[in-house]
Motif scaffolding. Structure first.
Motif, PDB file in Angstrom:
ATOM      1  N   CYS A   1       0.829  -1.206   0.000  1.00  0.00           N
ATOM      2  CA  CYS A   1       0.000   0.000   0.000  1.00  0.00           C
ATOM      3  C   CYS A   1       0.867   1.261   0.000  1.00  0.00           C
ATOM      4  CB  CYS A   1      -0.936  -0.022   1.195  1.00  0.00           C
ATOM      5  SG  CYS A   1      -2.124   1.316   1.226  1.00  0.00           S
TER       6      CYS A   1
ATOM      7  N   HIS B   1       1.006   4.490  -2.707  1.00  0.00           N
ATOM      8  CA  HIS B   1       0.916   5.894  -2.288  1.00  0.00           C
ATOM      9  C   HIS B   1       2.049   6.719  -2.914  1.00  0.00           C
ATOM     10  CE1 HIS B   1       0.107   9.339   0.220  1.00  0.00           C
ATOM     11  NE2 HIS B   1       1.332   9.287   0.726  1.00  0.00           N
TER      12      HIS B   1
ATOM     13  N   ALA C   1      -3.508  11.206  -2.103  1.00  0.00           N
ATOM     14  CA  ALA C   1      -3.728  11.153  -0.662  1.00  0.00           C
ATOM     15  C   ALA C   1      -4.035   9.713  -0.259  1.00  0.00           C
ATOM     16  CB  ALA C   1      -4.884  12.066  -0.278  1.00  0.00           C
ATOM     17  N   GLN C   2      -3.672   9.351   0.957  1.00  0.00           N
ATOM     18  CA  GLN C   2      -3.870   7.985   1.433  1.00  0.00           C
ATOM     19  C   GLN C   2      -5.320   7.510   1.302  1.00  0.00           C
ATOM     20  OE1 GLN C   2      -1.502   5.723   2.218  1.00  0.00           O
ATOM     21  NE2 GLN C   2      -3.218   4.302   2.271  1.00  0.00           N
ATOM     22  N   PRO C   3      -6.320   8.359   1.623  1.00  0.00           N
ATOM     23  CA  PRO C   3      -7.708   7.886   1.458  1.00  0.00           C
ATOM     24  C   PRO C   3      -8.046   7.538   0.002  1.00  0.00           C
ATOM     25  CG  PRO C   3      -7.655   9.802   2.882  1.00  0.00           C
ATOM     26  CD  PRO C   3      -6.274   9.656   2.308  1.00  0.00           C
ATOM     27  N   SER C   4      -7.493   8.283  -0.942  1.00  0.00           N
ATOM     28  CA  SER C   4      -7.729   7.981  -2.355  1.00  0.00           C
ATOM     29  C   SER C   4      -7.078   6.663  -2.755  1.00  0.00           C
ATOM     30  CB  SER C   4      -7.192   9.100  -3.251  1.00  0.00           C
ATOM     31  OG  SER C   4      -7.907  10.282  -3.043  1.00  0.00           O
TER      32      SER C   4
ATOM     33  N   SER D   1      -6.448   4.156  -0.766  1.00  0.00           N
ATOM     34  CA  SER D   1      -7.252   3.105  -0.139  1.00  0.00           C
ATOM     35  C   SER D   1      -8.527   2.840  -0.930  1.00  0.00           C
ATOM     36  CB  SER D   1      -7.609   3.486   1.296  1.00  0.00           C
ATOM     37  OG  SER D   1      -6.450   3.541   2.076  1.00  0.00           O
ATOM     38  N   HIS D   2      -9.147   3.900  -1.414  1.00  0.00           N
ATOM     39  CA  HIS D   2     -10.366   3.755  -2.218  1.00  0.00           C
ATOM     40  C   HIS D   2     -10.094   2.948  -3.493  1.00  0.00           C
ATOM     41  CE1 HIS D   2     -14.039   4.695  -4.365  1.00  0.00           C
ATOM     42  NE2 HIS D   2     -13.300   5.124  -5.368  1.00  0.00           N
TER      43      HIS D   2
ATOM     44  N   LYS E   1      -9.402  -0.670  -2.687  1.00  0.00           N
ATOM     45  CA  LYS E   1     -10.636  -1.342  -2.297  1.00  0.00           C
ATOM     46  C   LYS E   1     -11.476  -1.700  -3.515  1.00  0.00           C
ATOM     47  CE  LYS E   1     -14.750  -0.842   0.667  1.00  0.00           C
ATOM     48  NZ  LYS E   1     -15.367  -1.958   0.057  1.00  0.00           N
TER      49      LYS E   1
END
Length: 105
Positions: free
Chosen positions: A48, A52, A58-61, A63-64, A67
């Motif tokens: 992961c 990045h 950004a980390q949330p993006s 992760s999205h 996923k």
């Protein structure tokens, strides 16, 4: 020829329209394509944190996007300590490619 037709029947039976739609949507984003291309370069797995750094998102993006690829069964996540690493699900990719090839007739 019969055997080939039978194999295509089994593939189509296993891969329903929702699965095809989910995979197609997951492959429809440039960031996800970049993740898959980088994973292909690595030839094994991708962490992961590497995603990045590569995508500069950004980390949330990140992760999205990961996923979405996992939910479509394109990537297989594996926990390694506190980190997650991802590998290509060759079986589902082969199945999807076979489904696409069957469209050609």
């Amino acid at each position: 020829m019969f055997l080939f037709s039978f194999v295509l029947y089994l593939i189509r039976k296993d891969m329903d329209s929702r699965k095809i739609e989910k995979i197609s949507k997951a492959l429809g984003d440039p960031s996800r394509i970049a993740i898959l291309q980088e994973l292909k370069k690595k030839k094994d797995c991708l962490y992961c944190t590497e995603v990045h750094e590569i995508l500069d998102l950004a980390q949330p993006s990140v992760s999205h996007h990961l996923k979405q690829l996992v939910d479509a069964d394109i990537l297989i996540p594996e926990k390694e300590g506190r980190n997650l690493k991802y590998a290509l699900n060759d079986a589902i990719i082969d199945e999807y490619i076979s489904w696409l090839e069957a469209l050609k007739g």
